[in-house]
Design a protein around this motif. Sequence first.
Motif, PDB file in Angstrom:
ATOM      1  N   HIS A 339      -3.419 -14.538  -0.261  1.00 12.66           N
ATOM      2  CA  HIS A 339      -3.105 -13.484   0.692  1.00 12.66           C
ATOM      3  C   HIS A 339      -2.512 -12.286  -0.044  1.00 12.66           C
ATOM      4  O   HIS A 339      -1.454 -12.394  -0.655  1.00 12.66           O
ATOM      5  N   ILE A 340      -3.215 -11.185   0.005  1.00 11.93           N
ATOM      6  CA  ILE A 340      -2.673  -9.932  -0.523  1.00 11.93           C
ATOM      7  C   ILE A 340      -2.096  -9.200   0.677  1.00 11.93           C
ATOM      8  O   ILE A 340      -2.842  -8.689   1.515  1.00 11.93           O
ATOM      9  N   PRO A 341      -0.768  -9.192   0.819  1.00  9.44           N
ATOM     10  CA  PRO A 341      -0.198  -8.729   2.083  1.00  9.44           C
ATOM     11  C   PRO A 341      -0.240  -7.213   2.236  1.00  9.44           C
ATOM     12  O   PRO A 341      -0.323  -6.480   1.245  1.00  9.44           O
ATOM     13  N   TYR A 347       6.551  -7.894   1.462  1.00 12.21           N
ATOM     14  CA  TYR A 347       6.084  -9.278   1.550  1.00 12.21           C
ATOM     15  C   TYR A 347       5.560  -9.829   0.230  1.00 12.21           C
ATOM     16  O   TYR A 347       5.659 -11.020  -0.033  1.00 12.21           O
ATOM     17  N   GLY A 348       4.978  -8.959  -0.584  1.00 12.99           N
ATOM     18  CA  GLY A 348       4.262  -9.457  -1.742  1.00 12.99           C
ATOM     19  C   GLY A 348       5.135  -9.824  -2.921  1.00 12.99           C
ATOM     20  O   GLY A 348       4.798 -10.689  -3.707  1.00 12.99           O
ATOM     21  N   ILE A 414       0.047  -8.827  -7.791  1.00 11.93           N
ATOM     22  CA  ILE A 414      -0.149  -9.693  -6.619  1.00 11.93           C
ATOM     23  C   ILE A 414      -1.569 -10.250  -6.611  1.00 11.93           C
ATOM     24  O   ILE A 414      -1.795 -11.446  -6.404  1.00 11.93           O
ATOM     25  N   ARG A 417      -1.985 -12.951  -9.118  1.00 15.01           N
ATOM     26  CA  ARG A 417      -1.353 -14.197  -8.678  1.00 15.01           C
ATOM     27  C   ARG A 417      -2.208 -14.897  -7.630  1.00 15.01           C
ATOM     28  O   ARG A 417      -2.410 -16.122  -7.688  1.00 15.01           O
ATOM     29  N   GLU A 418      -2.732 -14.124  -6.682  1.00 16.91           N
ATOM     30  CA  GLU A 418      -3.473 -14.737  -5.574  1.00 16.91           C
ATOM     31  C   GLU A 418      -4.833 -15.249  -6.033  1.00 16.91           C
ATOM     32  O   GLU A 418      -5.239 -16.328  -5.652  1.00 16.91           O
TER      33      GLU A 418
END
Lengths: 527, 358
Positions: A339-341, A347-348, A414, A417-418
């Motif tokens: 999830h890339i917020p 959030y990220g 991010i 990571r995702e």
Amino acid sequence: MSQMNKVIEMKGITKAFGNFKANDNINLDLNKGEIHALLGENGAGKSTLMNILSGLLEPTEGEIWVNGKKVQISSPGVANELGIGMVHQHFMLVDKFTVTENIVLGKEKHRFGFMERAVSEKEVKELSDQYGLRVDPRAKIQDISVGMQQRAEILKTLYRGADILIFDEPTGVLTPQEIDELMDIMQALVNEGKSIILITHKLDEIKKVADRCTVIRRGKSIDTVNVAETSQQELADMMVGRSVSFKVDKQPAQPKNPVLEIKGLTVKEKRGYDAVKAIDLEVRAGEVLGIAGVDGNGQSELIQAITGLTKVDSGTITLSGKNITNKKPRQITETGLGHIPEDRQRYGLVLQMKLEENMALQTYYQKPFSKHGFLNHNEIKQHAKKLIDEFDVRTPSEEHSAASLSGGNQQKAIIAREIFRNPDLLIAAQPTRGLDVGAIEYIHKRLIEQRDHGKGVLLMSYELDEVMNVSDRIAVMYDGNIIAVVDADKTNEKELGLLMAGVPLERAHAELAESSGKEKETVANQK
Amino acid sequence: MLTKNNDKLTNLMVPILSIILGFIFGAILMLAFGYNPLLAYQVMFDGVLRNPFFFGEALRQATVLTFTGLGFAIAFKAGFFNIGVAGQVLVGWISAVWFALAFPDLPRIVLVTLSLGVGMLVGAVWSAIAGYLRAYFGTNEVIVTIMLNYTALFVTNYLIRAVISDGGNTTDRVGPNASLSVGWLTSLTNGSRLNAGLFIALVVVALYYVFMTQTTAGFELRAVGLNSFASTYAGMSAPKNIILSMFISGALAGLGGAIHGLGTFGNIFTQSGLPYVGFNGIAVALLGLGNPIGIFFSAVLFGILDVGSGFLPNRAGVPDEMAEIVIAAIIFFVGANYLIRFLLDKMKTKKTVTEGGE
């Protein structure tokens, strides 16, 4: 052009932080009554230059001339006296105060210590009428739209007598309509004799309103061009320093089984009404499904429901064949979700934590990053180094805080990571918001890459171009419903625009057929 | 890397400068009132550092302050201002003493362990009330812990008068099997009340450090404290961590109270106000900048100031409130660390400018 017409000249500006030159011999001049765009990638040195102009930073070298006089802008107060005002990207407003109170803040009119509210309100009203900045002087900031807040911010600088306005990436937070309105406002301002510097990395905006454009790259000024005589492609290439492709390079999708199945999903919004209304949706492996729509039509709630951040009211969500309805975020992540917020800083990332710690934010409890509840810092570091390397995250080291990275690199971190967790479904919400073309190109490439690896990608964006370019199928959301799902290569901006406005597909087709006829007529008439 | 080391240096300089500025401020004040500050400081430090008994007493005080400091710090890391440390000390104190009085005949190792454990647990549960209310109802933990402080104070006083003693203001002393005193420590410090609590404190300092930096639970706690949204997104449970941090915070404070009870006093007596070791723990944590080793050293400093202030009236003719003012001034300068960082920055830029000019 005569010397007198130049309201600002910045000559040979250099600003060094230690060994690093954020600005290196930059020249910039602003003519009276022009809109001058300042274009550059994130971290190119635009903000530094403007902070120098508004008195927040002092240049290491170089001269500034305002209205033909050499000046030392040693503080924001001096800039203010010189008639330079900044419209900040993040508004400097007191939420609980009214528009008028915010505008006069620090310069309140008073008699015997009592605020003369009525006088101030009248002044604000006059000012807003003069420049066509529609805003209710008595409304509280917290109750008005973002566009309205920005107008209050503009009025604040005007109230302080600014003749030179600096807009710092003003459209990032606005809806398309609000952007159009802002463009009109900027035109109105220059018509009234103001001069504007527009900091941006959005090329279409520059084409729309700017007269000239100065491009800076890695702290150096590259060129100043007349906007009318240049193309978006040229501007983009100048900014990035290489040829940029706007079109996303991709082969046709080869979709397989559905990875995400949503049936009859209803999600309630915080205040209790239905934000998502009994929708059905499917994302298949090997395709990018785009979600288009105007901000606030249930997209955020839909994504929060899938990712487990919001409660599902009714309906089911199935990910890779497993029911994940109302499961906890961790279980959903482990089932196979990346999830890339939408709000990367909120959030990220945990901004104050080290980059390496952020890279392990969801996996720290798993092997090899920890064992029996004890962290293995070495593994965490190696993992971060690998991701930084592989995804080209620009940072001095993995031990720096996430906050020290530029916006584009935070987003890359991010995404790294995702994607690295290799999820079956990758949700990307507004993945390129506020990023420059170079970073956008990169991110789009990565999304397509996931798709080509046989993963499902769900892309939510308010930027129509992005949805159209990257997606294979597009679901349009309106008022909590999915009003239509169309193939990306069989639709166009107009059709999507109508769908986004809530016009059902059949009527949209009819209207388009009709209007294309009309358009031809108008063109003919004009001739 | 260079900037990182500089940051660490700045972090160390802030508390040290705060202390120096605090002493200077106290000196100016003493001069203004016609006292001799040099004599006063000399008397304080000589009195404590050159006398084993008083040094032992200072360390004993530092022991309790280490617990309250660590207790405050862990909640602070998770994003909470646990102003209820004082109340948690009190409930830990009375529970430990009560338990020790109730089972005087248990073997010493068992009785000491259980008494301390009971004090710790009661402190933890007391504090977790505020954490629970915060996690599930969003109540402000500052207000709740202040209220719990008063509840703790009056409940404790009631229990002492009505339950644990026969209407008196003091309980009986705990038996020898509940004592924390260590023979060689007592004789080394000429009979001070310094006790095994010191070693427990040192172990807890080490455990605290390991917990925060080396465990997944500590990682979660820090993440939730810094950004609960991102932590939730990443699959951590914010409510769980909120309650956990307050639970540990109260456990540390309760253990401090239990050690105060068994080690310092051997009993509990009715209190006119909340124990100031609780509030000074907040100051200790802030001066130590949340670092467990820093907290231990600032606890020692506060212990010295506290015991040393006793010498001021007789030996320097200075009212002992002066020591309190110095403590207050140090805390003020810690709180005003922005000012100190600003001064340090100024000094640094000057240096680079002159270096550049050469």
